[in-house]
Design a protein around this motif. Structure first.
Motif, PDB file in Angstrom:
ATOM      1  N   PHE A  47       0.830  -1.202   0.000  1.00 25.95           N
ATOM      2  CA  PHE A  47       0.000   0.000   0.000  1.00 25.95           C
ATOM      3  C   PHE A  47       0.866   1.254   0.000  1.00 25.95           C
ATOM      4  O   PHE A  47       0.503   2.266  -0.599  1.00 25.95           O
ATOM      5  CB  PHE A  47      -0.929   0.008   1.213  1.00 25.95           C
ATOM      6  N   LYS A  48       2.017   1.183   0.647  1.00 29.34           N
ATOM      7  CA  LYS A  48       2.895   2.356   0.737  1.00 29.34           C
ATOM      8  C   LYS A  48       3.347   2.828  -0.639  1.00 29.34           C
ATOM      9  O   LYS A  48       3.574   4.015  -0.841  1.00 29.34           O
ATOM     10  CB  LYS A  48       4.103   2.033   1.610  1.00 29.34           C
ATOM     11  N   LYS A  59      -4.726   1.099   4.238  1.00 31.36           N
ATOM     12  CA  LYS A  59      -3.743   0.014   4.116  1.00 31.36           C
ATOM     13  C   LYS A  59      -4.337  -1.318   4.564  1.00 31.36           C
ATOM     14  O   LYS A  59      -4.008  -2.372   4.012  1.00 31.36           O
ATOM     15  CB  LYS A  59      -2.471   0.345   4.892  1.00 31.36           C
TER      16      LYS A  59
END
Length: 100
Positions: A47-48, A59
Motif C-alpha cells: 500500500f505504501k 492500508k
C-alpha cells in the motif's frame, strides 16, 4: 465487476457482502492462518507504494483485498493445473496441496 470478496463468498456459500476474518478464511479455505497473515502483511506494505493511487482505500483494506485475491487465485491456479500466480507465488507453493 465482481470483487474478490464476492467471489470468495460465492465459493463458500456465504452472503455476497459478508466480511470474513483471516481466521474464518483459514477455516473455510484450509490455507494456514500464518500464510494468510504473511499475504496480508505484504499487502499492507505494498500500500505504501501503490496505495496513493487509490485514495479511498486504507492500508488494511489493501491487505484484506490482497488476502482474498490470493485465496481465489490459488484455487483457480490449482483447478487449472497451472502455477500462474504472480504475487506471493512463494507462499502459494507452500499451500497448493492443502486447499480444500
Amino acid at each position: 465487476m465482481t470483487t474478490y470478496r464476492e467471489r470468495f463468498n460465492k465459493r463458500f456459500n456465504q452472503e455476497k457482502h459478508e466480511s470474513n476474518s483471516r481466521a474464518k478464511i483459514t477455516k473455510l479455505s484450509g490455507i494456514p492462518k500464518k500464510i494468510l497473515d504473511e499475504v496480508y502483511s505484504r499487502g499492507v506494505g505494498a500500500f505504501k507504494t501503490t496505495g496513493p493511487s487509490r485514495p479511498n482505500m486504507t492500508k488494511e483494506q489493501w491487505g484484506n483485498a490482497r488476502t482474498l485475491a490470493f485465496v481465489m487465485k490459488s484455487y483457480k491456479a490449482r483447478e487449472d493445473g497451472t502455477d500462474t500466480i504472480n504475487q506471493d507465488k512463494d507462499l502459494y507453493m507452500k499451500i497448493k496441496n492443502k486447499l480444500k
